[in-house]
Design an enzyme around this catalytic site. Structure first.
Site, PDB file in Angstrom:
ATOM      1  N   SER A  16       0.814  -1.214   0.000  1.00 41.40           N
ATOM      2  CA  SER A  16       0.000   0.000   0.000  1.00 41.40           C
ATOM      3  C   SER A  16       0.847   1.263   0.000  1.00 41.40           C
ATOM      4  O   SER A  16       0.318   2.375  -0.140  1.00 41.40           O
ATOM      5  CB  SER A  16      -0.943   0.010   1.210  1.00 41.40           C
ATOM      6  OG  SER A  16      -0.208  -0.023   2.421  1.00 41.40           O
ATOM      7  N   TYR A 160      14.168  -7.652  15.469  1.00 41.47           N
ATOM      8  CA  TYR A 160      13.918  -7.378  14.054  1.00 41.47           C
ATOM      9  C   TYR A 160      15.089  -7.866  13.207  1.00 41.47           C
ATOM     10  O   TYR A 160      14.898  -8.559  12.193  1.00 41.47           O
ATOM     11  CB  TYR A 160      13.718  -5.875  13.854  1.00 41.47           C
ATOM     12  CG  TYR A 160      13.679  -5.437  12.416  1.00 41.47           C
ATOM     13  CD1 TYR A 160      12.519  -5.575  11.657  1.00 41.47           C
ATOM     14  CD2 TYR A 160      14.805  -4.871  11.803  1.00 41.47           C
ATOM     15  CE1 TYR A 160      12.487  -5.164  10.326  1.00 41.47           C
ATOM     16  CE2 TYR A 160      14.773  -4.463  10.483  1.00 41.47           C
ATOM     17  CZ  TYR A 160      13.620  -4.612   9.752  1.00 41.47           C
ATOM     18  OH  TYR A 160      13.585  -4.217   8.436  1.00 41.47           O
ATOM     19  N   ALA A 162      17.263 -10.130  13.944  1.00 39.92           N
ATOM     20  CA  ALA A 162      17.301 -11.596  13.980  1.00 39.92           C
ATOM     21  C   ALA A 162      16.268 -12.198  13.032  1.00 39.92           C
ATOM     22  O   ALA A 162      16.537 -13.196  12.347  1.00 39.92           O
ATOM     23  CB  ALA A 162      17.055 -12.079  15.409  1.00 39.92           C
TER      24      ALA A 162
END
Length: 255
Positions: A16, A160, A162
């Site tokens: 989007s 994040y 990882a």
């Protein structure tokens, strides 16, 4: 070199806005039919669809939470029904840092949220499209990792990073698993890419300048720097490439 994806059906999760929108527009510009997936930004998704249609392409939008297994299957079912055929190209773009939090401060719920939106979504959207790709005799899957997978990310982004590191490994495993079905699986790992909700939300002005200062090409990236590489991975030009990760970071990380 002109990439021709005519009559190919593509699903781009999280398209989007930002990188996902650029990818959707790029694939449509190459002739692909595009399913624009979104979670909450319906207006942005419809803007992406309108831009594709205005340029003469074909696109529909579909809403789903890609951390929910039932909604994932519904997304894929609707995507296949939209154009009357299975998906040829899957771009697992949906993902989010969610919140900066050190490991010492990390709650289980936040940990699970970060893993689910980045890794779980990639695993189970991929699982859902495999039967259709096998029935069509092949396909291309492109996963989204990050420079954070290599350097651990910025402050408070360890989980994040990882999850994005796991996507690098998952890409290699899936490439081996699906090769006999002529399904190729590759990955892109963006560095500092502006014009995205990610950095607008999580990156301060000071951190932005520091990031750009460390990039040999002397600028931040933009979503279009990612979309062309994704189109390449989706195309016949990469027909003998699978299990690879393309680093897109202006030279900030070189393997």
């Amino acid at each position: 070199m002109r990439i021709d994806l005519s009559n190919q059906v593509s699903l781009v999760t999280g398209s989007s806005g930002g990188i996902g929108r650029a990818i959707a527009l790029e694939l449509a510009g190459c002739g692909a039919k595009v399913i624009v997936h979104y979670l909450g930004n319906r207006e942005g998704a419809e803007e992406t669809v309108a831009a594709i249609r205005d340029a003469g392409g074909e696109a529909v939008s579909v809403q789903a939470d890609v951390t929910d297994l039932e909604q994932i299957q519904a997304l894929v079912n609707q995507s296949e029904q939209a154009f009357g055929t299975g998906i040829d190209i899957l771009v697992n773009n949906a993902g989010n840092l969610v919140e900066r939090r050190t490991i010492e401060e990390m709650s289980y719920d936040l940990y699970k949220n970060i893993i689910d939106v980045n890794l779980t979504s990639t695993v189970f959207v991929t699982k859902a499209v495999i039967p259709g790709m096998k029935a069509k005799g092949g396909g291309s899957i492109i996963n989204m990792s990050s420079l954070a997978a290599h350097n651990g990310g910025g402050p408070g982004s360890g989980i994040y990073a990882a999850s994005k590191g796991a996507i690098l490994t998952l890409t290699k495993s899936l490439a081996k698993e699906l090769a006999r079905h002529a399904i190729r699986v590759n990955c892109v790992a963006p560095g500092f890419i502006e014009e995205t909700k990610f950095h607008a939300t999580f990156t301060s002005a000071e951190a932005r300048l520091a990031s750009i200062a460390g990039i040999p090409l002397g600028r931040s990236g933009v979503p279009q720097d990612i979309s062309g590489i994704v189109a390449f991975f989706a195309s016949p030009f990469s027909a003998f490439v699978t299990g690879e990760t393309f680093e897109i970071n202006g030279g900030n990380y070189m393997r």
